[in-house]
Scaffold this motif. Sequence first.
Motif, PDB file in Angstrom:
ATOM      1  N   LEU A 184     -29.439   6.116 -65.397  1.00 26.38           N
ATOM      2  CA  LEU A 184     -30.792   6.174 -65.951  1.00 26.38           C
ATOM      3  C   LEU A 184     -31.842   5.676 -64.949  1.00 26.38           C
ATOM      4  O   LEU A 184     -33.020   6.008 -65.065  1.00 26.38           O
ATOM      5  N   VAL A 185     -31.393   4.882 -63.970  1.00 24.97           N
ATOM      6  CA  VAL A 185     -32.352   4.364 -62.983  1.00 24.97           C
ATOM      7  C   VAL A 185     -33.006   5.549 -62.266  1.00 24.97           C
ATOM      8  O   VAL A 185     -32.318   6.429 -61.755  1.00 24.97           O
ATOM      9  N   SER A 186     -34.314   5.564 -62.264  1.00 26.68           N
ATOM     10  CA  SER A 186     -35.048   6.638 -61.587  1.00 26.68           C
ATOM     11  C   SER A 186     -34.610   6.714 -60.124  1.00 26.68           C
ATOM     12  O   SER A 186     -34.537   5.702 -59.423  1.00 26.68           O
ATOM     13  N   LEU A 187     -34.321   7.937 -59.685  1.00 31.57           N
ATOM     14  CA  LEU A 187     -33.824   8.152 -58.326  1.00 31.57           C
ATOM     15  C   LEU A 187     -34.746   7.518 -57.280  1.00 31.57           C
ATOM     16  O   LEU A 187     -34.289   6.956 -56.282  1.00 31.57           O
ATOM     17  N   GLU A 188     -36.035   7.593 -57.535  1.00 30.79           N
ATOM     18  CA  GLU A 188     -37.040   7.084 -56.577  1.00 30.79           C
ATOM     19  C   GLU A 188     -37.107   5.563 -56.569  1.00 30.79           C
ATOM     20  O   GLU A 188     -37.785   4.972 -55.737  1.00 30.79           O
ATOM     21  N   LYS A 189     -36.469   4.915 -57.553  1.00 30.04           N
ATOM     22  CA  LYS A 189     -36.507   3.454 -57.614  1.00 30.04           C
ATOM     23  C   LYS A 189     -35.108   2.846 -57.464  1.00 30.04           C
ATOM     24  O   LYS A 189     -34.933   1.646 -57.640  1.00 30.04           O
ATOM     25  N   ASP A 190     -34.141   3.695 -57.117  1.00 28.67           N
ATOM     26  CA  ASP A 190     -32.739   3.269 -57.052  1.00 28.67           C
ATOM     27  C   ASP A 190     -32.462   2.536 -55.736  1.00 28.67           C
ATOM     28  O   ASP A 190     -31.681   2.980 -54.896  1.00 28.67           O
ATOM     29  N   VAL A 191     -33.101   1.366 -55.566  1.00 28.38           N
ATOM     30  CA  VAL A 191     -33.006   0.643 -54.291  1.00 28.38           C
ATOM     31  C   VAL A 191     -31.607   0.107 -53.997  1.00 28.38           C
ATOM     32  O   VAL A 191     -31.326  -0.298 -52.875  1.00 28.38           O
ATOM     33  N   ASP A 192     -30.735   0.107 -55.002  1.00 28.63           N
ATOM     34  CA  ASP A 192     -29.342  -0.271 -54.759  1.00 28.63           C
ATOM     35  C   ASP A 192     -28.522   0.927 -54.264  1.00 28.63           C
ATOM     36  O   ASP A 192     -27.397   0.762 -53.797  1.00 28.63           O
ATOM     37  N   GLY A 193     -29.076   2.124 -54.410  1.00 24.16           N
ATOM     38  CA  GLY A 193     -28.404   3.329 -53.906  1.00 24.16           C
ATOM     39  C   GLY A 193     -27.154   3.722 -54.673  1.00 24.16           C
ATOM     40  O   GLY A 193     -26.312   4.451 -54.150  1.00 24.16           O
ATOM     41  N   PHE A 194     -27.013   3.255 -55.916  1.00 28.44           N
ATOM     42  CA  PHE A 194     -25.782   3.521 -56.677  1.00 28.44           C
ATOM     43  C   PHE A 194     -25.863   4.758 -57.561  1.00 28.44           C
ATOM     44  O   PHE A 194     -24.897   5.105 -58.236  1.00 28.44           O
ATOM     45  N   GLY A 239     -10.849  -1.993 -48.625  1.00 27.10           N
ATOM     46  CA  GLY A 239     -11.478  -1.979 -49.951  1.00 27.10           C
ATOM     47  C   GLY A 239     -12.230  -0.677 -50.150  1.00 27.10           C
ATOM     48  O   GLY A 239     -12.778  -0.113 -49.203  1.00 27.10           O
ATOM     49  N   ARG A 240     -12.229  -0.196 -51.402  1.00 27.13           N
ATOM     50  CA  ARG A 240     -12.867   1.101 -51.643  1.00 27.13           C
ATOM     51  C   ARG A 240     -13.758   1.063 -52.880  1.00 27.13           C
ATOM     52  O   ARG A 240     -13.827   2.021 -53.642  1.00 27.13           O
ATOM     53  N   SER A 241     -14.428  -0.076 -53.066  1.00 24.76           N
ATOM     54  CA  SER A 241     -15.319  -0.190 -54.226  1.00 24.76           C
ATOM     55  C   SER A 241     -16.517   0.729 -54.068  1.00 24.76           C
ATOM     56  O   SER A 241     -16.890   1.114 -52.950  1.00 24.76           O
ATOM     57  N   ASN A 242     -17.111   1.101 -55.198  1.00 18.02           N
ATOM     58  CA  ASN A 242     -18.297   1.949 -55.161  1.00 18.02           C
ATOM     59  C   ASN A 242     -19.472   1.267 -54.484  1.00 18.02           C
ATOM     60  O   ASN A 242     -20.354   1.939 -53.951  1.00 18.02           O
ATOM     61  N   ILE A 243     -19.506  -0.072 -54.508  1.00 16.63           N
ATOM     62  CA  ILE A 243     -20.700  -0.738 -53.996  1.00 16.63           C
ATOM     63  C   ILE A 243     -20.578  -1.180 -52.540  1.00 16.63           C
ATOM     64  O   ILE A 243     -21.575  -1.372 -51.879  1.00 16.63           O
ATOM     65  N   VAL A 244     -19.370  -1.294 -52.032  1.00  9.39           N
ATOM     66  CA  VAL A 244     -19.229  -1.684 -50.616  1.00  9.39           C
ATOM     67  C   VAL A 244     -18.294  -0.738 -49.850  1.00  9.39           C
ATOM     68  O   VAL A 244     -18.729   0.009 -48.972  1.00  9.39           O
ATOM     69  N   GLY A 245     -17.021  -0.750 -50.188  1.00  6.46           N
ATOM     70  CA  GLY A 245     -16.027  -0.047 -49.373  1.00  6.46           C
ATOM     71  C   GLY A 245     -16.342   1.425 -49.174  1.00  6.46           C
ATOM     72  O   GLY A 245     -16.417   1.912 -48.045  1.00  6.46           O
ATOM     73  N   LEU A 246     -16.536   2.134 -50.286  1.00 12.40           N
ATOM     74  CA  LEU A 246     -16.794   3.566 -50.185  1.00 12.40           C
ATOM     75  C   LEU A 246     -18.054   3.867 -49.367  1.00 12.40           C
ATOM     76  O   LEU A 246     -17.990   4.612 -48.388  1.00 12.40           O
ATOM     77  N   PRO A 247     -19.226   3.278 -49.734  1.00 11.05           N
ATOM     78  CA  PRO A 247     -20.421   3.651 -48.972  1.00 11.05           C
ATOM     79  C   PRO A 247     -20.391   3.216 -47.502  1.00 11.05           C
ATOM     80  O   PRO A 247     -20.929   3.930 -46.650  1.00 11.05           O
ATOM     81  N   ILE A 248     -19.749   2.085 -47.179  1.00 12.90           N
ATOM     82  CA  ILE A 248     -19.709   1.714 -45.754  1.00 12.90           C
ATOM     83  C   ILE A 248     -18.823   2.708 -44.993  1.00 12.90           C
ATOM     84  O   ILE A 248     -19.127   3.079 -43.855  1.00 12.90           O
ATOM     85  N   ALA A 249     -17.753   3.183 -45.637  1.00 11.60           N
ATOM     86  CA  ALA A 249     -16.897   4.181 -44.986  1.00 11.60           C
ATOM     87  C   ALA A 249     -17.696   5.474 -44.739  1.00 11.60           C
ATOM     88  O   ALA A 249     -17.635   6.066 -43.659  1.00 11.60           O
ATOM     89  N   LEU A 250     -18.450   5.900 -45.738  1.00 14.66           N
ATOM     90  CA  LEU A 250     -19.254   7.115 -45.591  1.00 14.66           C
ATOM     91  C   LEU A 250     -20.300   6.951 -44.482  1.00 14.66           C
ATOM     92  O   LEU A 250     -20.554   7.860 -43.698  1.00 14.66           O
ATOM     93  N   LEU A 251     -20.864   5.761 -44.443  1.00 19.86           N
ATOM     94  CA  LEU A 251     -21.910   5.474 -43.459  1.00 19.86           C
ATOM     95  C   LEU A 251     -21.346   5.461 -42.039  1.00 19.86           C
ATOM     96  O   LEU A 251     -21.928   6.041 -41.113  1.00 19.86           O
ATOM     97  N   LEU A 252     -20.202   4.822 -41.867  1.00 21.02           N
ATOM     98  CA  LEU A 252     -19.574   4.785 -40.536  1.00 21.02           C
ATOM     99  C   LEU A 252     -19.186   6.188 -40.110  1.00 21.02           C
ATOM    100  O   LEU A 252     -19.285   6.551 -38.939  1.00 21.02           O
ATOM    101  N   GLN A 253     -18.727   6.980 -41.085  1.00 23.07           N
ATOM    102  CA  GLN A 253     -18.359   8.348 -40.739  1.00 23.07           C
ATOM    103  C   GLN A 253     -19.579   9.158 -40.329  1.00 23.07           C
ATOM    104  O   GLN A 253     -19.511   9.977 -39.422  1.00 23.07           O
ATOM    105  N   ARG A 254     -20.695   8.906 -40.995  1.00 21.20           N
ATOM    106  CA  ARG A 254     -21.908   9.632 -40.619  1.00 21.20           C
ATOM    107  C   ARG A 254     -22.385   9.210 -39.240  1.00 21.20           C
ATOM    108  O   ARG A 254     -23.147   9.938 -38.598  1.00 21.20           O
ATOM    109  N   HIS A 255     -21.955   8.044 -38.788  1.00 21.67           N
ATOM    110  CA  HIS A 255     -22.237   7.630 -37.416  1.00 21.67           C
ATOM    111  C   HIS A 255     -21.071   7.992 -36.493  1.00 21.67           C
ATOM    112  O   HIS A 255     -20.964   7.454 -35.408  1.00 21.67           O
ATOM    113  N   HIS A 256     -20.211   8.868 -36.975  1.00 23.05           N
ATOM    114  CA  HIS A 256     -19.184   9.518 -36.162  1.00 23.05           C
ATOM    115  C   HIS A 256     -18.022   8.627 -35.740  1.00 23.05           C
ATOM    116  O   HIS A 256     -17.366   8.880 -34.722  1.00 23.05           O
TER     117      HIS A 256
END
Lengths: 365, 365
Positions: A184-194, A239-256
């Motif tokens: 429900l959090v407005s996409l434009e205000k989703d500062v946690d990025g979840f 760790g593969r939590s939605n709030i740390v493990g998963l997004p840091i993995a995605l982020l590192l991958q986007r940095h190749h």
Amino acid sequence: MYRKILMRMRMRMMNATRKVVVGWAKEYKRYLSTTTTNQILLSPPLVSVDLPEIWGSTSTLYHHHPSQSPVSHAKIINGKSIAEEITSRVASNVKRMKESIGKVPGLAVILVGQRRDSLTYVRNKIKACEEAGIKSVVAEFPDSCAEEDIMTSLSKFNEDPSVHGILVQLPLPEHLDEEKILNLVSLEKDVDGFHPINMGNLSMRGREPLFVPCTPKGCLELLLRSGVEIVGKKAVVIGRSNIVGLPIALLLQRHHATVTIVHACTKNPERITCEADIVVTAAGVPSLIRSSWLKPGAVVIDVGTCPVEDPSAEYGYRLVGDVCYEEALSIASAVTPVPGGVGPMTIAMLLCNTLDSAKWLYGFT
Amino acid sequence: MYRKILMRMRMRMMNATRKVVVGWAKEYKRYLSTTTTNQILLSPPLVSVDLPEIWGSTSTLYHHHPSQSPVSHAKIINGKSIAEEITSRVASNVKRMKESIGKVPGLAVILVGQRRDSLTYVRNKIKACEEAGIKSVVAEFPDSCAEEDIMTSLSKFNEDPSVHGILVQLPLPEHLDEEKILNLVSLEKDVDGFHPINMGNLSMRGREPLFVPCTPKGCLELLLRSGVEIVGKKAVVIGRSNIVGLPIALLLQRHHATVTIVHACTKNPERITCEADIVVTAAGVPSLIRSSWLKPGAVVIDVGTCPVEDPSAEYGYRLVGDVCYEEALSIASAVTPVPGGVGPMTIAMLLCNTLDSAKWLYGFT
């Protein structure tokens, strides 16, 4: 004949790839080394660091820096001082915004229940907002509250033009539907990025999430500011939590980086982790990572924070990370301490995301 | 004293974890082995296969099956016959739906330009729909078409109650904004699963995407139907595209494999790949994967399809996968051929997703 055609195709692809990718790699490095006025973070827009996915041979496209030999004492990545520097930059941006357009960024926090850790986190976030000149408001709910009450409060924050960031402090009590509430959090205000759209856009190449989750973003900023090369490096995320493990993995991958996620079902995680150039650990198990888990010269980012009893400490407990800190110091090339590593960065990134949100709304640069 | 507390905590966590995770693992296996009437696929809802993320020690939580010794000839995973079986089940479901409520599922395809491969793919998809009794419609646009024309057509399909699935054949010509177009596809009709919300929910634990992208879903189904154990296995995914590499990696991780994504910037991909129990390759480089890339007994899913000249073939070319097939046969325990492996499964999954969409709309089971 058929083999020859294949070989010719592979050679052609290899050469084309090498040129294109090396060209882009230069561009990527140039980007990372460029800072503009008013730029608070080193983290660039993710789309800008994209590389074309053209496959070469097995040969190395980038200079390979062989792993460093054991260092006598690792560099300590001082998250506290980096976070302070970022926070002070956010504060000066907020001041400039206020003077220029008479507006300040606003953060709304939804806090449910009385979990000690949640209370501490929220208190720290509010304090950091105050220091940076960001307006903040906390909506507190009892543990037993109805979902509708939270949804109503969230909707009000979504509508409120003075609120630019909304944060739902996790974890929520079990009877509440976390997915429904976060969506429900407005996409434009989703500062946690979840929000799943932000997470989907973080995972997809060529897409740009509006907000990257704060802790992973803080980890990346620590790596970039410590001059750690990420492209082509082996990274292990524990760790593969939605709030740390998963997004840091995605982020590192986007940095190749070449990323492996190690989790509770992984067999022999030690053997996998000890091959990594970059280790980001968010298991929440005190002192899980011994020196035998680390490759000499590895960079270690410790997201774990577990309170353990300690009668000698001020509050009777102290925070311990996933990493045996002293052991890591003797083998890694750089390590974040706990506390004073990733923790302060999480809050600094929250301030950045909230500032960004307000800047976008007002078209303020 | 401090060390003792730590040790005690770790021991307690290990024991708790073992009980909980082993309990869940049994549940997971039970789920996978249960089939219900009218169930077409083995792939269960992802939420149902979730395991609690409780960290244990470095010890193995699952029975470790040591890698098999080299086999004289790998099992060939016959995607064509599995896809035929699935398609025939879809067809009988469609027939039952028609007889019972007088409705059939409908698929709309947007095709832009004259790319030979896209034309072939779309033709095959339409043909498969016909065979399964699914109504299909193709909106064709010239290479030079305006974005608005596609958006208008998409909006009509979104509104059309006889259309349950919408597919935009990729890649689109460069002048079109793929992100904007794909984001317009109604979430409930996104049978390709490329909407960022579906991708976000695929990546996040505890969430369930409405649709899983067809090729990755097909790969998973091949693994499940071949009796390949995924939990705790090392999986290497070669390639990180939004349509194959990324979602298959997310899917394998949700089935509790330890996943590494190898891509164009990876150093020494051969060394990483040859440690994997499961290799899914989608690089699009003919014969990239030699026997030296494979661990004896590995399971190899070849998503690559590259046309290479072959004067002796019917159309002057033949399709070649990423894997040196003959070499893989001599070392792997199971391999998918190209053609006849993943390709037919992609189309079968599209039929399944379209059928599911219609079933949800009509509340038909």
